[in-house]
Design an enzyme around this catalytic site. Sequence first.
Site: not given
Ligand code: IVH
Length: 679
Positions: A44, A46, A48, A93, A122, A124, A126, A145, A232, A304, A328, A419, A422, A437, A443
């Site tokens: 990710d 890279e 970005d 996004s 919150e 993020k 993965d 999505r 979320y 947020k 990030k 091997c 053995c 093996c 072995c």
């Molecule tokens: S809020 C605009 N809260 O990260 C949509 N998103 O890189 C935002 N993600 O598409 C939704 N953790 O899928 C929100 N605590 C979190 C999140 C979160 C992961 C994802 C989400 C978004 C992506 C963007």
Amino acid sequence: MTEPANPGPRPNSKDPQAQIDWLVAALRWHNHLYYSKSAPEISDPEFDALMRELEALEKKHPLLAHPDSPTRVVGAGARGGLAPMEHRVPMLSIENAMNAEEARAWLKRITDDVGDVELVCEPKYDGLSCELVYIDGKLAQAGTRGDGKVGEDVTANIRTIASVPQKISKAPKRLEVRGEVYINKQDFAALNERLEAAGQKTYVNPRNTASGSLRQIDASVTAQRPLSAVWYQIANPEDCGVKDVQGAIKALQGWGFKTSVEMLAGTGLKVESFKGEQALLVHYEAYGKQRHNLPFEIDGMVVKVNDMAVQAELGVRSKSPRYLLAFKFPPEERETVCEKIEVQVGRTGAVTPVAILTPTKVGGVTVTHASLHNADEIERLGLKPGDTVMVHRAGDVIPQVLRVTKAGGGKAFKFPKRCPRCDTELVKPEDEVVIRCPNHLGCPAQVLGAIEHFTSRTAMNIEGLAEKNIQQLIDAGLVKSTADLYTLKGKRDGMVELERWGEKKADKLIAEIEKSRQPQLARFIYALGIRNVGETVAGLIANEVGSIDGLLSATEEQLNAIEGIGPVIAASVVRFMQEPHSAALVRELQKHITPQAVKKLAAGEGKFAGMTFVFTGALTKFTREQAEEMVRERGGKASGSVSKNTSYVVAGEKAGSKLKKANELGVKVVTEEEFAAMT
Ligand code: IVH
């Protein structure tokens, strides 16, 4: 849209158009690998970095920018196979910040506009983002999505995740909930262990595995994967009387959704509101500190703007809302040197190449080696001993070589034909990706594994044989097979002399071994370590064959006829019993061991005759194996999965999906106490 093509190597020229063209092609390609193939080739960070490079070039040369540049679209379109699902509110996004400076700049831009704002953080997550639609309180549809407007319909697959509410009360007529589907780090490791033991290809990281698992055409495949989910966002908060992010979380909790509050319980991290740059950085630091302690993967935190009225005022710019920021973590990747490539032999005989690395710290842990999985992977990486490589820890745990960054001029690695432990010629079974093996009983690497399994708690339950102790016994020539354990009594002197052993330890072990001479037949069968024969299957086989002799002479038809046993298991057992070396080992063991006679009930006899039990959740009175044995002793069957033929589901604490399935199918559910009373 046609499938993107691999852009090939980056052009050397400094011409901005050539660079932009290449970056556009590369980003499309990697987006395709990520979204449509769930098999990214770059990390990710890279990705970005490439995206940012393109953004910068487009800013500098706006006339050269492609009208449909990846900087202007979200993700990639929906993949074929699953039905499309349209998102009423587009799934956007989030803008990224890679460091404090960028996060400050984001905050300044919004506070300049709307003044001091309340923020909430919150994790993020993965995973894979997902939307749930409830109509009249019932889960009606779920989708990924996709490109933000149209995703894939994964309704049936989402229903396999036990924590996702199927029904909610006091909800608006239509409710759209968004969140992330993911796999816990531990569940991921366990899944890979299982696959490895079965000789199957392991997964690279939890995110891709979650994505691939959720997007299965067949939901019963999804059901076998350890998916989790967290929620979320409410996409239509106005219909719920929700006014801020915290209010949305409360509402979600009220309906029974798992939210960040539950995810962060016990970590010290809180979903609280705060103001100002300083507090934002304090939160970021706290998240960074906790990151590796969390049971799930996060790649940053999402910041947020709490108040939804303020969110509306800020609005959405280009492809992401201004009121959200993905702050990030710096990439946890390090460059190091692959000093050499070695091959290791696992307990199932799988021979895997391993990169021996110059020790380097990645994510706070020193990494010294990384599995290269198989010969194909070495080729894919183009890796040679002496090369400089980039490493990271997949799933935050497993060290992985990402790519070669500088060739070291070394000679190509040749996969050995024999091997390394053995010297037996290696084989590649047709139906497997791994090289093995075949000398399973000779072995030393495999003997070690076999003894570890044989003596384990759920098998013969012989205490005092940690891996290093077994290794010592093998190295000293005291044991060459599991059967040799029973001859150790006569080799007491040899044991006493081993480093850090002595009389006490030797006698204790001898006593433990003696104690194991009359095991239950099911445990003995399980202890043999036959491929595909777990505890439950071993129990079913024991009931049928009744003795070791019965096991040795069992036929495929006979085993295949047992309910709960199919042709694969039947063939695996018969192959094991007919292979001269393993048959000889079983005969040798038979000299030392007398399994307790299975009180073989004739069909239809016993209190539980004709009944099938499924145990789920944590039992407190007995172990799962004991409970299943109790069922079998009474003529019943114990099964691992709930179906309409299940007579009773015995639910312990924290029972999950099986309990749910039982309720759905109308199968009778009893507590552990009620079960005990029935016996
Ligand atoms: S809020 C605009 N809260 O990260 C949509 N998103 O890189 C935002 N993600 O598409 C939704 N953790 O899928 C929100 N605590 C979190 C999140 C979160 C992961 C994802 C989400 C978004 C992506 C963007």
